[in-house]
Design a protein around this motif. Structure first.
Motif, mmCIF file in Angstrom:
data_model
loop_
_atom_site.group_PDB
_atom_site.id
_atom_site.type_symbol
_atom_site.label_atom_id
_atom_site.label_comp_id
_atom_site.label_asym_id
_atom_site.label_seq_id
_atom_site.Cartn_x
_atom_site.Cartn_y
_atom_site.Cartn_z
ATOM 1 N N ASN A 106 0.806 -1.236 0.000
ATOM 2 C CA ASN A 106 0.000 0.000 0.000
ATOM 3 C C ASN A 106 0.826 1.267 0.000
ATOM 4 N N SER A 107 2.143 1.131 -0.035
ATOM 5 C CA SER A 107 2.986 2.326 0.035
ATOM 6 C C SER A 107 4.391 1.928 -0.382
ATOM 7 N N GLY A 108 5.221 2.940 -0.562
ATOM 8 C CA GLY A 108 6.621 2.677 -0.867
ATOM 9 C C GLY A 108 7.333 2.027 0.315
ATOM 10 N N SER A 109 7.040 2.517 1.525
ATOM 11 C CA SER A 109 7.685 1.947 2.714
ATOM 12 C C SER A 109 7.385 0.457 2.838
ATOM 13 N N GLU A 110 6.146 0.102 2.612
ATOM 14 C CA GLU A 110 5.779 -1.316 2.692
ATOM 15 C C GLU A 110 6.416 -2.118 1.558
ATOM 16 N N GLY A 140 20.607 7.216 1.709
ATOM 17 C CA GLY A 140 19.487 6.529 1.048
ATOM 18 C C GLY A 140 18.187 6.794 1.797
ATOM 19 N N TYR A 141 17.076 6.881 1.070
ATOM 20 C CA TYR A 141 15.752 6.959 1.697
ATOM 21 C C TYR A 141 14.914 5.803 1.182
ATOM 22 N N HIS A 142 14.460 4.978 2.097
ATOM 23 C CA HIS A 142 13.643 3.836 1.707
ATOM 24 C C HIS A 142 12.379 3.776 2.557
ATOM 25 N N GLY A 143 11.784 4.940 2.778
ATOM 26 C CA GLY A 143 10.565 4.984 3.567
ATOM 27 C C GLY A 143 10.863 4.976 5.049
ATOM 28 N N VAL A 144 9.819 4.743 5.834
ATOM 29 C CA VAL A 144 9.912 5.017 7.272
ATOM 30 C C VAL A 144 9.679 3.801 8.161
ATOM 31 N N VAL A 214 19.491 0.098 -3.298
ATOM 32 C CA VAL A 214 19.781 1.511 -3.588
ATOM 33 C C VAL A 214 18.623 2.111 -4.379
ATOM 34 N N GLU A 215 18.506 3.428 -4.280
ATOM 35 C CA GLU A 215 17.646 4.159 -5.209
ATOM 36 C C GLU A 215 18.496 4.441 -6.447
ATOM 37 N N PRO A 216 18.019 4.154 -7.641
ATOM 38 C CA PRO A 216 18.820 4.497 -8.830
ATOM 39 C C PRO A 216 19.165 5.993 -8.836
ATOM 40 N N PHE A 247 16.472 -2.424 -6.587
ATOM 41 C CA PHE A 247 16.320 -0.991 -6.900
ATOM 42 C C PHE A 247 15.030 -0.503 -6.252
ATOM 43 N N ASP A 248 15.150 0.574 -5.504
ATOM 44 C CA ASP A 248 13.967 1.229 -4.948
ATOM 45 C C ASP A 248 13.551 2.310 -5.944
ATOM 46 N N GLU A 249 12.518 1.980 -6.721
ATOM 47 C CA GLU A 249 12.064 2.897 -7.787
ATOM 48 C C GLU A 249 10.765 3.610 -7.399
ATOM 49 N N VAL A 250 10.609 3.858 -6.109
ATOM 50 C CA VAL A 250 9.371 4.501 -5.651
ATOM 51 C C VAL A 250 9.202 5.887 -6.280
ATOM 52 N N ILE A 251 10.286 6.623 -6.434
ATOM 53 C CA ILE A 251 10.126 7.922 -7.118
ATOM 54 C C ILE A 251 10.530 7.877 -8.589
ATOM 55 N N THR A 252 11.423 6.953 -8.955
ATOM 56 C CA THR A 252 11.902 6.956 -10.342
ATOM 57 C C THR A 252 10.986 6.162 -11.271
ATOM 58 N N ALA A 276 5.741 2.612 -6.202
ATOM 59 C CA ALA A 276 4.529 3.103 -5.512
ATOM 60 C C ALA A 276 4.105 4.375 -6.257
ATOM 61 N N LYS A 277 3.781 5.420 -5.536
ATOM 62 C CA LYS A 277 3.550 6.769 -6.082
ATOM 63 C C LYS A 277 2.894 6.799 -7.469
ATOM 64 N N GLY A 278 3.694 6.877 -8.542
ATOM 65 C CA GLY A 278 3.140 7.009 -9.896
ATOM 66 C C GLY A 278 2.335 5.803 -10.353
#
Ligand SMILES: Cc1ncc(COP(=O)(O)O)c(C=O)c1O
Length: 435
Positions: A106-110, A140-144, A214-216, A247-252, A276-278
């Motif tokens: 339900n989210s990027g963090s999950e 790196g940011y991978h949610g909370v 990693v986030e790309p 790859f954490d592509e939550v924003i990319t 997630a997001k988009g």
């Protein structure tokens, strides 16, 4: 509008500052938000890196409305509904070849914590139970959630919360302004930062390491673009040592860098990929983890009546989220949005880099429709200069995002040149005023 603002504890917000001078959004259409004063605000950050097709898109709105009246909820454990399969099939047409299994969250963090659990469990299920260590990266940011903050590298998001996950280590971040400041697109220098992984392998031994995440492109710590060759090198080292690459592509994900996923832009395919997001254009919460056939199939053993991967959420693959995602994918396809950043990135980069030389600007970074501009901090007051700039832009009718003393732009992919002109003019005025 006079409203009591006391009860609501706002996320990632300076609550006391906000409640003294609220910034209240009441409507949105296309590239534009409306606020409670009736002002028009240009959305420079696609809501929060998620409204990639712009706001209030008819196919998405109608899909959600229809679905709510047809099937409001279907239990996702041992049950399903047709749209979740339709969505999975549509998504794997967009993912890099090989990533053809989808697990919904339900989210990027999950999605991040799901991918980390999948990686550790994968090694265990195939009989390599000593591979439990996770490698993240500084900045790196991978949610909370606890997994995400443990592999993440942002001290402010970690220090209040006690022990992190055990068995985690970090690569150095790739930010190297001395060699790369004002790079247009990918920086030339820094592929060798990936060799940190060899060092960590020498320290811990590969047989203890499950995965690297990693986030790309790192977004939340100030738009850090991967140096040329860096992601390729990480891939090679992971392959050499049997380590999974996540790859954490939550924003990319979903067109931000000019291809559906950054993995395709940079030509490197991970073993697991989060999004997630988009995915739903931000309209209904949803995240996803994409896995290879091989990872998925590793779990598909044992008695057939038993659950293979004991993980999932009450709202995994929620019917409203699936409907929103399908409407979103239709909108992206109709308008060619998943590759539109390639058309717009040249003009966007030109505008951003024209800010070089303005007071306090010490770096400009860009890729696709992502931009970052770094400012010198006010002495002894990190973050304050960028926060003032954020407030000034808001007053001038532009929404930007700040992190530390860097401000980020990630506009909806429907952006036109006139919007880019307006963003850059507003920023220029704010920077000159702040001098
Ligand atoms: C790379 C990355 N991963 C994970 C997340 C967390 O996503 P969410 O806020 O949906 O939990 C974000 C959010 O910005 C992100 O940028």
């Amino acid at each position: 509008m006079t409203q009591n603002l006391d009860a609501y504890w706002m996320p990632f917000t300076a609550n006391r500052q906000f409640k003294q001078a609220p910034r209240m959004l009441t409507g949105a259409d296309g590239m534009i938000f409306t606020d409670d004063r009736g002002r028009k605000i240009l959305d420079g950050i696609a809501g929060l890196w998620c409204v990639n097709a712009g706001h209030n898109r008819p196919k998405i709105v109608e899909a959600i409305q229809r679905q709510a009246a047809l099937l409001d909820f279907a239990p996702p454990f041992q049950m399903a509904h047709p749209k979740v399969f339709e969505l999975a099939n549509r998504l794997i047409e967009l993912t890099p070849a090989g990533l053809n299994k989808v697990f919904f969250t339900n989210s990027g963090s999950e999605a991040v914590d799901t991918a980390l659990k999948m990686a550790i469990a994968y090694h265990r299920v195939r009989g390599d139970a000593s591979r439990t260590r996770l490698i993240g990266r500084e900045r790196g940011y991978h949610g909370v959630n606890f997994g995400g903050i443990s592999v993440g590298g942002i001290v402010g998001n970690r220090k209040l919360f006690g022990s992190m996950l055990g068995g985690v280590d970090h690569l150095r971040h790739t930010h190297d302004p001395a060699r790369n400041a004002f790079s247009v697109g990918q920086p030339l220098h820094g592929a060798e930062f990936a060799n940190d992984l060899e060092k960590l392998i020498a320290l811990h031994d590969a047989s203890t390491i499950a995965a690297v995440i990693v986030e790309p492109v790192a977004g939340s710590t100030g738009v850090l673009i991967p140096p040329i060759g860096y992601l390729q090198r990480l891939r090679e080292i992971c392959d050499k040592h049997g380590i999974l690459l996540i790859f954490d592509e939550v924003i990319t994900g979903f067109g931000r860098t000019g291809q559906p996923f950054a993995a395709q832009t940079f030509g490197v395919t991970p073993d697991l990929m989060t999004a997630a997001k988009g995915l739903t254009n931000g309209c209904v919460p949803m995240g996803a983890v994409f896995a290879t056939q091989a990872i998925h199939d590793t779990f598909m053993t044992g008695p057939e009546h038993l659950i293979e991967f004991p993980h999932g959420y009450t709202y995994s693959g929620h019917p409203l989220a699936c409907a929103a995602a399908l409407g979103t994918l239709d909108t992206y396809a109709d308008e060619g949005l998943l590759t539109r950043a390639t058309e717009m990135q040249g003009y966007f980069a030109e505008g951003l880099h024209s800010l070089k030389g303005l007071p306090h600007v010490i770096d400009v970074r860009n890729i696709g429709l992502i931009g970052g501009v770094e400012l010198t901090p006010l002495p002894g007051e990190p973050g304050k200069r960028a926060f003032s700039l954020f407030l000034d832009c808001w007053e001038q009718g532009l929404l930007i995002r700040i992190t530390g003393d860097t401000f980020a732009l990630s506009p909806p992919l429907i952006i036109e040149r006139s919007h880019i002109d307006q963003m850059i003019d507003t920023l220029r005025k704010a920077l000159v005023k702040a001098a």
